[in-house]
Design a protein around this motif. Sequence first.
Motif, PDB file in Angstrom:
ATOM      1  N   LYS A   2      10.252  -1.823   0.849  1.00 25.00           N
ATOM      2  CA  LYS A   2       9.241  -2.545   1.613  1.00 25.00           C
ATOM      3  C   LYS A   2       9.556  -4.032   1.648  1.00 25.00           C
ATOM      4  O   LYS A   2      10.038  -4.604   0.683  1.00 25.00           O
ATOM      5  CB  LYS A   2       7.864  -2.337   0.983  1.00 25.00           C
ATOM      6  N   SER A   6       5.378  -6.851   4.422  1.00 25.52           N
ATOM      7  CA  SER A   6       4.614  -5.613   4.384  1.00 25.52           C
ATOM      8  C   SER A   6       3.747  -5.548   3.139  1.00 25.52           C
ATOM      9  O   SER A   6       2.582  -5.176   3.192  1.00 25.52           O
ATOM     10  CB  SER A   6       5.562  -4.408   4.427  1.00 25.52           C
ATOM     11  N   ARG A   9       0.775  -7.966   3.399  1.00 20.21           N
ATOM     12  CA  ARG A   9      -0.253  -7.472   4.320  1.00 20.21           C
ATOM     13  C   ARG A   9      -1.073  -6.367   3.661  1.00 20.21           C
ATOM     14  O   ARG A   9      -2.280  -6.284   3.855  1.00 20.21           O
ATOM     15  CB  ARG A   9       0.399  -6.952   5.601  1.00 20.21           C
ATOM     16  N   THR A  10      -0.419  -5.551   2.864  1.00 19.00           N
ATOM     17  CA  THR A  10      -1.141  -4.520   2.129  1.00 19.00           C
ATOM     18  C   THR A  10      -2.109  -5.162   1.144  1.00 19.00           C
ATOM     19  O   THR A  10      -3.270  -4.753   1.033  1.00 19.00           O
ATOM     20  CB  THR A  10      -0.160  -3.604   1.375  1.00 19.00           C
ATOM     21  N   ASP A  11      -1.636  -6.179   0.427  1.00 15.43           N
ATOM     22  CA  ASP A  11      -2.497  -6.885  -0.521  1.00 15.43           C
ATOM     23  C   ASP A  11      -3.686  -7.530   0.192  1.00 15.43           C
ATOM     24  O   ASP A  11      -4.808  -7.523  -0.318  1.00 15.43           O
ATOM     25  CB  ASP A  11      -1.702  -7.961  -1.264  1.00 15.43           C
ATOM     26  N   TYR A  14      -6.114  -4.823   1.201  1.00 15.48           N
ATOM     27  CA  TYR A  14      -6.789  -4.362  -0.015  1.00 15.48           C
ATOM     28  C   TYR A  14      -7.884  -5.339  -0.442  1.00 15.48           C
ATOM     29  O   TYR A  14      -9.022  -4.941  -0.723  1.00 15.48           O
ATOM     30  CB  TYR A  14      -5.747  -4.199  -1.116  1.00 15.48           C
ATOM     31  N   THR A  46      -0.334   0.897   8.777  1.00 13.25           N
ATOM     32  CA  THR A  46       0.388   1.136   7.527  1.00 13.25           C
ATOM     33  C   THR A  46      -0.175   0.354   6.338  1.00 13.25           C
ATOM     34  O   THR A  46      -0.483   0.948   5.291  1.00 13.25           O
ATOM     35  CB  THR A  46       1.889   0.836   7.698  1.00 13.25           C
ATOM     36  N   PRO A  47      -0.325  -0.981   6.421  1.00 11.11           N
ATOM     37  CA  PRO A  47      -0.877  -1.688   5.257  1.00 11.11           C
ATOM     38  C   PRO A  47      -2.312  -1.283   4.945  1.00 11.11           C
ATOM     39  O   PRO A  47      -2.714  -1.267   3.774  1.00 11.11           O
ATOM     40  CB  PRO A  47      -0.782  -3.167   5.655  1.00 11.11           C
ATOM     41  N   GLU A  50      -2.174   2.033   3.057  1.00 10.28           N
ATOM     42  CA  GLU A  50      -1.725   1.820   1.684  1.00 10.28           C
ATOM     43  C   GLU A  50      -2.805   1.152   0.838  1.00 10.28           C
ATOM     44  O   GLU A  50      -2.958   1.456  -0.352  1.00 10.28           O
ATOM     45  CB  GLU A  50      -0.444   0.999   1.687  1.00 10.28           C
ATOM     46  N   ALA A  51      -3.570   0.255   1.461  1.00 14.04           N
ATOM     47  CA  ALA A  51      -4.684  -0.380   0.748  1.00 14.04           C
ATOM     48  C   ALA A  51      -5.753   0.648   0.402  1.00 14.04           C
ATOM     49  O   ALA A  51      -6.324   0.627  -0.701  1.00 14.04           O
ATOM     50  CB  ALA A  51      -5.278  -1.495   1.604  1.00 14.04           C
ATOM     51  N   ARG A  54      -4.926   2.645  -2.660  1.00 13.08           N
ATOM     52  CA  ARG A  54      -5.229   1.899  -3.890  1.00 13.08           C
ATOM     53  C   ARG A  54      -6.720   1.935  -4.194  1.00 13.08           C
ATOM     54  O   ARG A  54      -7.139   2.126  -5.343  1.00 13.08           O
ATOM     55  CB  ARG A  54      -4.755   0.445  -3.752  1.00 13.08           C
TER      56      ARG A  54
END
Length: 223
Positions: A2, A6, A9-11, A14, A46-47, A50-51, A54
């Motif tokens: 990753k 990416s 953006r996930t963080d 989240y 996608t992000p 993934e968030a 979590r």
Amino acid sequence: MKSVKSISRTDEAYARLKDDIRANCLAPGHLEPEPELAARLGMSRTPVHEALIRLEAEGLVEIVPRRGARVLPISADDMREIYEILTALEPEAAACLAARQPSEKEIDPLDQATQDMTDALDKGDLDRWVEADDRFHQTLLRLHGNKRLAAFVGALFDQSHRARMVTLRLREPPIISTAEHRIILEFLRRGDAEGTREAFRKHRQRTSVELISILEDYRLPHL
């Protein structure tokens, strides 16, 4: 692998979703398709997905296949279990911290958080009081030094935060709770491990009974 972009953006997804859940902007029971969540956040799917994974692992949402993500409710039984764990773990962490006799510099953030609670009460600002209360508990865990314990208990804080925010306005101002934090702080300052443990245990037990009683009495449908 990753990219940094990416991951960041996930963080971001989240953090934003978690803040909305904790503040009840995404209320318990709220169900929203992932494409709509992504569009609202101005991100790709996608992000956001993934968030959500979590957040599901932390017990805040449930990913429902082909329907999206649902914000999990918190019942009186949930809170009873959460506070049982907190009552077992936090007093021991605080006692361990007291036993190594922390310096005034280490204790200062706890002192400031307690003072901020008092100031918030004087101004009738319950949101600020909750922020200071959270800061006290999180700082104590950080000072204890066990990162896994801090992460585990932190997840329980997140699960209980929504219920605390609602019930806080259904009870008397948290004057007693603020005083209990001051007592815990004084035992810590003296390096009295047993006194710290007992004061913290009584604090968690009392607040548990108070909060669960409100949840049961009001049977709040949105929780």
